[in-house]
Design an enzyme around this catalytic site. Structure first.
Site, short mmCIF file in Angstrom:
data_model
loop_
_atom_site.label_atom_id
_atom_site.label_comp_id
_atom_site.label_asym_id
_atom_site.label_seq_id
_atom_site.Cartn_x
_atom_site.Cartn_y
_atom_site.Cartn_z
N THR A 87 0.81 -1.21 0.00
CA THR A 87 0.00 0.00 0.00
C THR A 87 0.86 1.27 0.00
OG1 THR A 87 -1.71 -1.18 1.21
CG2 THR A 87 -1.83 1.21 1.23
N GLU A 88 0.39 2.25 -0.75
CA GLU A 88 1.02 3.57 -0.79
C GLU A 88 -0.03 4.64 -0.51
OE1 GLU A 88 3.23 4.10 -4.40
OE2 GLU A 88 4.42 2.28 -4.10
N THR A 128 2.29 -3.50 7.97
CA THR A 128 2.34 -4.26 9.22
C THR A 128 3.69 -4.93 9.38
OG1 THR A 128 -0.04 -4.68 9.07
CG2 THR A 128 1.23 -6.13 10.49
N GLU A 170 -6.71 -6.51 3.51
CA GLU A 170 -6.55 -7.55 2.49
C GLU A 170 -7.61 -7.43 1.38
OE1 GLU A 170 -3.93 -9.16 2.48
OE2 GLU A 170 -3.21 -9.23 4.53
#
Length: 384
Positions: free
Chosen positions: A125-126, A157, A364
């Protein structure tokens, strides 16, 4: 599953139950409310081999089936959901190497992943790219024997306390379609790899979720998973099937915990001269909650078995993830309502469940995305 597998699973689950009861449950409330990383618990998890759950025994792992792994995650989440995330992201990274890595990469990394010597997660993720992973902007350019990485990641995470990330990058930003320019690197911490801050969260506390910045960060070219550029998206998406089964199993655990709390409290709390479990309104809630738990459990088992058979299971994993996480959210809400004002108090576990459950519907892949995946696979598998 053979009799030997059954015996192994029973032994592992019994050991896990004792560990959760004695080493985890007494400390959850303080660790969660103070947002403290459970370092001592993690060290014991390493000793138990939990970081090698699904890593092959050839590389020092436990070699467990996904079905057994899902049961482990359900039990952990029933006690404290945050611990399951410490394992999950790590094993998605390990799964990418085990399924797609070169033999040299497997030999070098999997034994270290199995012991927890190297522990981490996945860097996907960005700030401007979540569900649409093809929109990532982190770039890795080949320079000699290294890739030089520049970019940023967020909501990662295990990136604070961990030391290795499966990092999704663009090795060819101009490629069309975009996924052909995406690759997956095994990125160990070093110069240019900066953890800029830990993110504060409503729930899912105690676990390190951070923002990362990469500035001229060098990764040896032999850390390109599979050794061929342009396969990163496919490699990580196959791991996300495992991740979604994990999140679904977490949903079962949280939903079960909410049911446990509500069932126990309803037999103690009295109104109008009798326990509230004898009131029909509460019985209706408990009946729905119990049914959600069992249905979610069966969907998770179905998806895990499909994954173990090596079948494409994005529809099954999507169904399990969607239903089980919504079950967790609904059960946590109902448990709080059954507790009345006490459910809103930090003195009761349902308050934590109510904060933890919403994340499962987002992580997710959002549940909106899961329904789209389910529908598309339904059409693809049933052409007219």
């Amino acid at each position: 599953m053979t009799r030997q597998d059954d015996e192994q699973e029973t032994m592992i689950l019994d050991m896990l139950d004792r560990f959760l009861e004695t080493e985890v449950a007494p400390h959850v409330r303080k660790l969660d409310h103070d947002d403290i990383y459970p370092a001592e618990i993690v060290e014991k998890m390493k000793e138990m081999g939990l970081f090698g759950c699904i890593i092959s025994e050839d590389y020092g792992g436990l070699g467990l089936s996904t079905a057994t792994y899902a049961r482990i995650i359900t039990r952990i989440s029933r006690t404290w959901m945050s611990l399951s995330g410490i394992i999950n992201s790590h094993l998605i990274m390990a799964s990418a190497v085990q399924r797609h890595g070169t033999q040299a990469q497997k030999s070098l990394f999997l034994p270290r992943f199995a012991t927890g010597e190297l522990r981490g997660g996945i860097g996907l993720t960005e700030p401007d790219a979540g569900t649409d992973l093809q929109a990532i902007r982190t770039v890795a350019r080949k320079e000699g024997e290294d890739y030089v990485v520049n970019g940023a990641k967020t909501w990662i995470t295990n990136s604070g306390q961990g030391n290795c990330i499966a990092l999704l990058v663009k090795t060819d930003p101009e490629a069309q379609p975009r996924h052909r320019g995406m690759s997956l690197l095994l990125a160990e911490k070093g110069p240019g790899f900066q953890v800029t801050r830990k993110l504060e969260k409503l729930g899912y506390r105690g676990i390190d979720t951070c923002e990362l910045l990469f500035t001229d960060y060098h990764v040896p070219a032999d850390r390109l998973i599979g050794g061929v550029e342009g396969r990163g998206l496919q490699q990580i998406l196959s791991g996300l099937e495992l991740g979604r089964i994990n999140v679904a199993a977490r949903g079962v655990g949280v939903a079960q915990a909410a049911l446990d709390e509500a069932t126990a409290y309803s037999q103690i709390r009295k109104t109008f001269g009798k326990p509230i479990c004898e009131h029909q309104a509460i019985q209706l809630k408990l009946g729905e909650m119990a049914t959600r738990v069992e249905a979610a459990r069966l969907l998770v088992e179905s998806a895990a078995r499909a994954y173990d058979r090596g079948e494409r299971c994005d529809m099954e994993a999507g169904m399990a993830k969607y239903f089980a996480t919504e079950a967790a959210l609904e059960n946590a809400t109902e448990a709080m309502r059954i507790h009345g004002g006490y459910g809103y108090s930090k003195e009761y576990n349902v308050e934590r469940l109510y904060r933890d459950a919403p994340l499962l519907t987002i992580g997710e892949g959002t549940n909106e995305l899961q329904r789209i995946i389910i529908a598309r696979q339904l059409i693809e598998r049933n052409p007219v």
